[in-house]
Design a protein around this motif. Structure first.
Motif: not given
Lengths: 900, 78
Positions: A67, A69-70, A73-74, A243, A251, A255, A297-298, A301
């Motif tokens: 995760l 990569f997330l 976008y958060l 993680l 992370w 962000v 993004n859904i 993964l």
């Protein structure tokens, strides 16, 4: 196997469709039926945030780090929640000041500083232009993958330039940017066609990714749970579900980084601020944009896991998105995915190119040209062509440089990591940008120091070691530090180790950037213009802020002709005429009758120019034809500082309150005096009435009274009647004077004769009380006056003087002398004089000096008031003072003629 | 005719959005993130995936409710 010509043909057809969409968008805009003036298109255009780095790279990152990569976008999701303080405010300011780019914004905020604009442009070009190469490289790699499947490893450098489809794509994109990005000379105007095309591309890439995601998840596998359960059997993949220990720092850093980048990336600034058509569209962005990000993004993964299960290490994870449908022979889906990736790349390249070319033209080239070749430029009648030319050339250069990078360094480490590297470069703008709209105290020097410090650290800790890893610098630099000093290792500066390079760089660069920004801002001051701009930006959303949020502080003037000529040179004849006519129309002014431009017109012209050549250059240009300067710092403080405004208001309020209090006190005094007067007058009326009545009764009851006594009583009755009449006359006179119904008969008369008549009329009074009257009368020429009224004044003064001196020993002196053209009359007595606080009040109606409770009042309290009214009507003055030897002195001055 | 006076809420959209931002920070950052990052599947989906995407969607719903709410809910002029 998909044939090459088909892919190329479809790609070109797709790009041509973009041209058509943009053309329709511009056409509709010209007809006034905008297709982009709605929140959904606005939000879709912001999805330019998702480049091919998102489209292909997210799956690549997810295949390696789960995760991880997330956060990219958060961050934007979080920052849009702060839209009312940050993005919404930026949009509002951008629209008000016709901001053309982020460099323009920062330059405008810090006193229209050309230096800051230039620095921001340089950072943007250095940090973000290579990102364009990454997009072109993605097109190239995916094209190769589609054509050469299943051999996906042929490097781009083996393809001949002339047969290179990527060059064709690059040329198409350059043509698109030039066609639809420079339609207006005014860079702050909306590129509606371009925005419409970008929004369309955002739909394509989302649909493409959702299609491949659904294909992988529901066709190749049996839903999300199926993929995850299968992956859970492989400990290597199961590791991606959580993680790992050290990943938390990275992370958080990602962000924060993505929050800053989303706000500061030039292409985001372009679509969010410059292309915004309605500031309320920001509201929809707050939830719709995060929803877009969530949707795209859904499936990341699941696709990553499916790719690893299908290919292991045999295919680059960055190509899973394409490889999965390819390996299944789903040709149509493969083409759709390819087009999705192409649209992600194309939209980024187009918007970034337009944003960068505007910055390079307005904040780098124009300021230099205007300085270096000022004489050459001033002789040209129309510079709008030159401006557009510079922008077009910049666009072509930016895209072709991007292509050259791909050919030269296409497979380097530096290019592969440029995504986050460019985020980190854009983040350097954040302190100056966000600080600038929240903190008035931030100064130009502070912003400059912060930007330079942050940029330097970014270079040293991120870009240069990336170069070293690519082999362009000695690799020892990256691994052992500058000159082998471990303390200076670029990836572990000052011993800070254990972080990802981007996190490490972000920590140090933000520390240096924010530190220098705040410290230098605290230690330096503002110029007047900085102060003005700081207030305009920080207070932009305040309803009570400066009028219309625009600077109206030009003190100077310029001739309308010069100003118009200046605008014509930069925005062309049509644009200038339209703007001037609109300005004049709104104010109902005929421009032909106006020679000197007022500050409002100067301001309008500056804003007009700012849209074309940037705020800093516009200011220099307007200053060149305008005499005078902006207002001084003191006045700025006075105008802008809310605190001082509030203080001024409260002071005015206090003054008004004090005035009201005074007036109220005065009213109460008058009221009191009126009561006193009524009781006095009644008393005065009753005294003569009582004696008249009692003597009349005695006479009536005693008809045989001796004649002498009867005579004496009758004379008393007559005297008291006269006194009564006098009193009533005075009250009536006063009432007439007050209401203005008094008739005035102005005739030439000799002052001396009138004074002598008055003396004769009061002779008996002086005789009765044994008061001596000394006179000193000059022989004055005749003057225009009302003889009766004048005599009344003299009589009042004389009888007043008699009342206040001791009978027998009293002395009154009367002087008449010339006073310029007019006369000066002086009546002095040797009485007790006046209390000093009564010198002015003695002329008030109803006022009787002395305590009315204990002393019997000696007059009616009207004589002096009547005299004052008469003197003032005749244009003169009357005042009282105490003489040097005691006693009161009344002085009257009268002009030769009463005022008409 | 009597009308009940109601005090407008002291916080408008900006404050509610800021509160949503804080909610997002709590959801997406450690230490709550550490709690969600566990090696377990719920209904076949990893806990962390459920936590992040579920939290994300919830946050989007909150944001939508705040900005698309009735304008008279807005405690202050904008």
């Amino acid at each position: 196997m998909i044939s090459g010509p088909v892919v190329v043909a479809i790609s070109i057809a797709y790009l041509l469709m973009l041209f058509a969409i943009a053309w329709i968008g511009d056409r509709r805009a010209a007809q006034g039926r905008s297709l982009i003036d709605n929140p959904t298109t606005y939000v879709l255009s912001m999805a330019v945030f998702c480049t091919s780095w998102t489209f292909y790279g997210s799956v690549g990152r997810a295949a390696q780090g789960g995760l991880a990569f997330l956060p990219i976008y958060l961050g934007p999701t979080l920052v849009v929640a702060l839209s009312s303080v940050i993005i919404g405010k930026m949009v509002h300011i951008g629209r008000t000041h016709r901001i053309t780019s982020i460099a323009d914004f920062i330059s405008a905020r810090y006193g229209k500083s050309p230096v800051l604009g230039g620095i921001v442009t340089i950072i943007a070009v250095a940090g973000i232009m290579p990102y364009i190469s990454l997009q072109l490289k993605a097109v190239s790699t995916t094209l190769t993958a589609v054509l050469d499947w299943p051999n996906v490893s042929s490097p781009i450098t083996t393809i001949p330039v002339l047969g290179d489809t990527v060059l064709l794509v690059a040329l198409f994109l350059a043509a698109f940017a030039i066609l639809f990005g420079t339609r207006h000379i005014d860079a702050s105007e909306h590129h509606q066609g371009m925005v419409l095309a970008i929004a369309f591309e955002s739909v394509i890439k989302l649909v493409a990714f959702l299609a491949v995601g659904a294909f992988v998840t529901y066709h190749l596998h049996d839903g999300f749970a199926d993929i995850f359960l299968k992956a859970a059997d492989n400990p290597d993949l199961r590791r991606l579900f959580t993680l790992q220990g050290s990943a938390y720092g990275d992370w958080v850093a990602l962000v924060v980084l993505s929050m800053l980048a989303f706000t500061c990336l030039p292409r985001q600034f372009q679509v969010t601020v410059v292309e915004n058509t309605n500031r309320h569209h920001v509201d929809r962005m707050v939830w719709l944009f995060p929803l877009y990000l969530l949707a795209i993004n859904i499936f990341v993964l699941p696709v990553a896991l499916a790719g690893r299960m299908a290919f292991g290490d045999s295919v680059s994870p960055d190509l899973y998105v394409l490889a999965l449908p390819l390996s299944q022979g789903a040709e149509a889906l493969t083409l759709l995915v390819f087009l999705g990736g192409l649209s992600a790349a194309a939209s980024m390249v187009i918007v970034e190119t337009i944003a960068l070319s505007t910055m390079v033209c307005n904040d780098l080239v124009m300021p230099l040209l205007l300085r270096l070749r000022w004489l050459g430029l001033s002789s040209r009648a129309d510079l709008s062509g030159l401006l557009l030319g510079i922008r077009r050339v910049t666009m072509a250069v930016v895209i072709l440089l991007g292509y050259a990078y791909v050919r030269l360094i296409g497979d380097s480490y530096a290019l592969a990591t440029i995504g986050l590297t460019s985020f980190a470069a854009a983040a350097q703008f954040a302190p100056a940008l966000i600080g600038g709209i929240l903190w008035k105290g931030a100064t130009e020097k502070g912003a400059l120091a912060g930007l330079l410090a942050g940029f330097a650290i970014w270079l040293y800790t991120l870009l240069l070691p990336n170069f070293a890893r690519s082999g362009w610098l000695p690799v020892e630099f990256a691994e052992q530090g500058l000159a082998g000093i471990e303390f200076l290792k670029p990836y572990a500066l000052f011993g800070l180790s254990g972080l990802e390079p981007v996190t490490h760089s972000l920590v140090w660069s933000m520390l240096a950037n924010i530190g220098a920004y705040v410290l230098v801002s605290l230690l330096t001051g503002h110029t007047a213009l900085e102060r003005i701009q700081a207030s305009l930006f920080v207070d932009a959303l305040r309803p009570t802020g400066p009028a219309h949020g625009r600077s109206r502080f030009w003190r100077g003037t310029a001739s309308v002709a010069e100003l118009r000529a200046l605008c014509v040179r930069f925005v062309g004849l049509d644009g200038a005429d339209r703007a001037f006519a609109q300005w004049a129309g709104q104010r109902g002014i005929d421009l032909n009758n106006l020679s000197e431009a007022d500050p409002d017109l100067v301001d309008m012209a500056e804003t007009l120019l700012a849209g074309a050549i940037g705020t800093a250059s516009a200011r220099v240009m307007v200053a060149s034809v305008s005499k005078g300067e902006v207002v001084g710092l003191d006045e700025v403080m006075e105008i802008l500082d809310e605190a001082s405004q509030v203080i001024a208001y409260s002071q005015r309020l206090e003054a008004a309150t004090a005035e009201l209090k005074d007036a109220n006190k005065r009213l109460q005094e008058l009221d009191h005096m009126k009561d006193d007067f009524i009781s006095t007058v009644t008393h005065e009326l009753r005294t003569p009435l009582t004696s008249i009545r009692s003597f009349s009764e005695i006479l009536f009851d005693n008809p045989e009274m001796n004649p002498d006594q009867r005579q004496e009583f009758l004379s008393i009755v007559i005297k008291e009647s006269e006194r009564l009449t006098r009193l009533i006359n005075q009250v009536l006179d006063m009432a007439k004077l007050e209401s203005g119904r008094m008739t005035w008969t102005i005739r030439p008369a000799s002052p001396r004769a009138l004074v002598e008549d008055s003396i004769a009329a009061t002779h008996a009074l002086f005789e009765d009380k044994g008061v001596t009257l000394e006179t000193d009368l000059a022989d004055l020429p005749e003057m225009d006056t009302d003889a009766d009224k004048f005599m009344q004044v003299v009589l009042n003064l004389l009888s007043n003087a008699v009342k206040f001196v001791e009978p027998g020993s009293g002395r009154v002196s009367l002087g008449l002398a010339a006073d310029g053209d007019g006369l000066r009359l002086r009546v002095a007595d040797n009485g007790t004089g006046l209390p000093s606080d009564s010198l002015e009040k003695v002329f008030d109606r109803f006022l009787q000096v002395g305590d009315t409770m204990t002393n019997k009042p000696k007059g009616t309290g009207l004589g002096l008031a009547i005299s004052k009214t008469i003197v003032e009507h005749l244009g003169g003055r009357i005042w009282a003072e105490n003489g040097p030897q005691g006693g009161a002195v009344f002085t009257v001055t009268l002009p030769r003629q009463p005022p008409s | 005719m009597s009308r009940r006076l109601r005090l407008t809420r002291p916080s408008g959209k900006p404050e509610r959005l800021a509160a949503a931002f804080l909610l997002g920070l709590a959801l997406f950052l450690p230490p709550l993130l550490n709690v969600a990052s566990r090696d377990a599947l719920v209904g076949g989906i990893p806990v962390l995936v459920l936590w992040l995407f579920g939290g994300w969607l919830a946050l989007i719903v909150v944001l939508a409710l705040v900005v698309e709410g009735k304008p008279d809910d807005d405690g202050r002029p904008r």
